[in-house]
Scaffold this active site. Sequence first.
Site, short mmCIF file in Angstrom:
data_model
loop_
_atom_site.label_atom_id
_atom_site.label_comp_id
_atom_site.label_asym_id
_atom_site.label_seq_id
_atom_site.Cartn_x
_atom_site.Cartn_y
_atom_site.Cartn_z
N ILE A 61 -0.60 0.57 1.42
CA ILE A 61 -0.93 -0.86 1.35
C ILE A 61 -1.09 -1.32 -0.10
O ILE A 61 -0.62 -2.39 -0.48
CB ILE A 61 -2.22 -1.14 2.14
CG1 ILE A 61 -1.98 -0.91 3.64
CG2 ILE A 61 -2.71 -2.57 1.90
CD1 ILE A 61 -3.25 -0.98 4.48
N LYS A 89 2.22 10.03 -10.33
CA LYS A 89 2.60 9.24 -9.16
C LYS A 89 2.44 7.75 -9.42
O LYS A 89 3.25 6.93 -8.99
CB LYS A 89 1.76 9.66 -7.96
CG LYS A 89 2.10 11.04 -7.42
CD LYS A 89 1.27 11.37 -6.19
CE LYS A 89 1.64 12.74 -5.63
NZ LYS A 89 0.83 13.07 -4.43
N ASP A 107 -10.53 8.60 -10.72
CA ASP A 107 -10.72 9.53 -9.62
C ASP A 107 -12.09 9.24 -9.01
O ASP A 107 -13.12 9.59 -9.60
CB ASP A 107 -10.65 10.98 -10.11
CG ASP A 107 -10.69 11.98 -8.97
OD1 ASP A 107 -10.98 11.57 -7.82
OD2 ASP A 107 -10.42 13.18 -9.22
N ASN A 165 -9.38 -0.45 -2.58
CA ASN A 165 -8.39 -0.10 -1.57
C ASN A 165 -8.20 1.41 -1.40
O ASN A 165 -7.78 1.86 -0.34
CB ASN A 165 -7.05 -0.76 -1.96
CG ASN A 165 -5.88 -0.25 -1.17
OD1 ASN A 165 -5.69 -0.61 0.00
ND2 ASN A 165 -5.08 0.62 -1.79
N TYR A 177 -15.08 10.26 8.61
CA TYR A 177 -14.26 9.14 8.13
C TYR A 177 -14.84 7.81 8.62
O TYR A 177 -15.02 6.87 7.84
CB TYR A 177 -12.83 9.31 8.61
CG TYR A 177 -11.90 8.20 8.16
CD1 TYR A 177 -11.33 8.22 6.89
CD2 TYR A 177 -11.59 7.13 9.00
CE1 TYR A 177 -10.48 7.20 6.48
CE2 TYR A 177 -10.74 6.11 8.60
CZ TYR A 177 -10.19 6.15 7.34
OH TYR A 177 -9.36 5.14 6.93
N LYS A 228 -16.50 4.67 6.43
CA LYS A 228 -16.01 3.30 6.48
C LYS A 228 -17.11 2.35 6.99
O LYS A 228 -17.15 1.18 6.59
CB LYS A 228 -14.77 3.21 7.37
CG LYS A 228 -13.53 3.87 6.74
CD LYS A 228 -13.16 3.20 5.42
CE LYS A 228 -11.89 3.74 4.83
NZ LYS A 228 -11.47 3.04 3.59
#
Length: 302
Positions: free
Chosen positions: A8, A32, A59, A86, A177, A181
């Site tokens: 995204i 990258k 990081d 993000n 996870y 969130k």
Amino acid sequence: MTGGNTGIGYELCKILVRLDATVYMASRNKEKAEAAIASIRDQNNSNQSTGQLKFLQLDLRDLNSVKEAVLSFSSQEAKLDVLWNNAGIGANGAKVEDRTSQGFELLMGTHCIGTLLFTTLLVPKLKAVAEADANISAPSRTRVLWTISALVDSVALTNGLDFDALDVGLKDRMANYAMSKSGVWALGDEFPRRHKEDGILSLVVNPGNVKGGSYAGTPRAIMAILNATMLHKTVYGAYTQLFAGISPDLTMKDTGKCITPWSKVMEHPIHQDIVCAIKPKEEGGLEHGRKLWVWYEGKWNA
């Protein structure tokens, strides 16, 4: 833009550059990120965009890297309009025993501790924009976006957080996870209580079920089913993030709210228990947002 070299974030960077924005792609992997920047530049060679992409070493798994990234950005820019938090690690991209450089459970450490420190240290740069905007009749241009996941709706704990497990994590990586969130949601809701007077709009964003890096590590057979039945094009998630970041329809009255697919203000959350839990006691909540923020501040100074 944290995590802008893939998924995204990458799609959103492409859009922002076409809109003539200067975007810092904050990523931990320089090779990258530079490849992603080169790819976007090549795609934009045919248009007249004046947008710029710059690499920022970050990081979120290492608080020292977070501090160095802020210093690097601050040496180059006096102001920051929008911070897209993000970057993230997918549930299947981490093992339950994985830890950050400072020894925190990897998902909570990345999504919450590192992200909150990065955001907090950048508040002066965001305030500089908000103070300039205070003299004009512009919509809320200064924004912080906090990215959550649809998995919060399906696998989150009751009330979202288990404070006894923040240090060591739970025994299931999917649960870790979802809890991380839920923590991001709590922080995005708490931020306005600390910075609303600074004129910074805070929005929690669920970008939707889209193809992207958050599914890294998922078995191929499962990915085939997901791609065929429920995952949308990655760019759809970028559209929701873009709406949250620049839409003139969103103002300070929306601060703390959640933006859902595709580009809507959430009206009826599935997890009413989490919505209640993150609120302060005077609003009938369990003040998870305040508790989590204070807990993390203690970790930075430990």
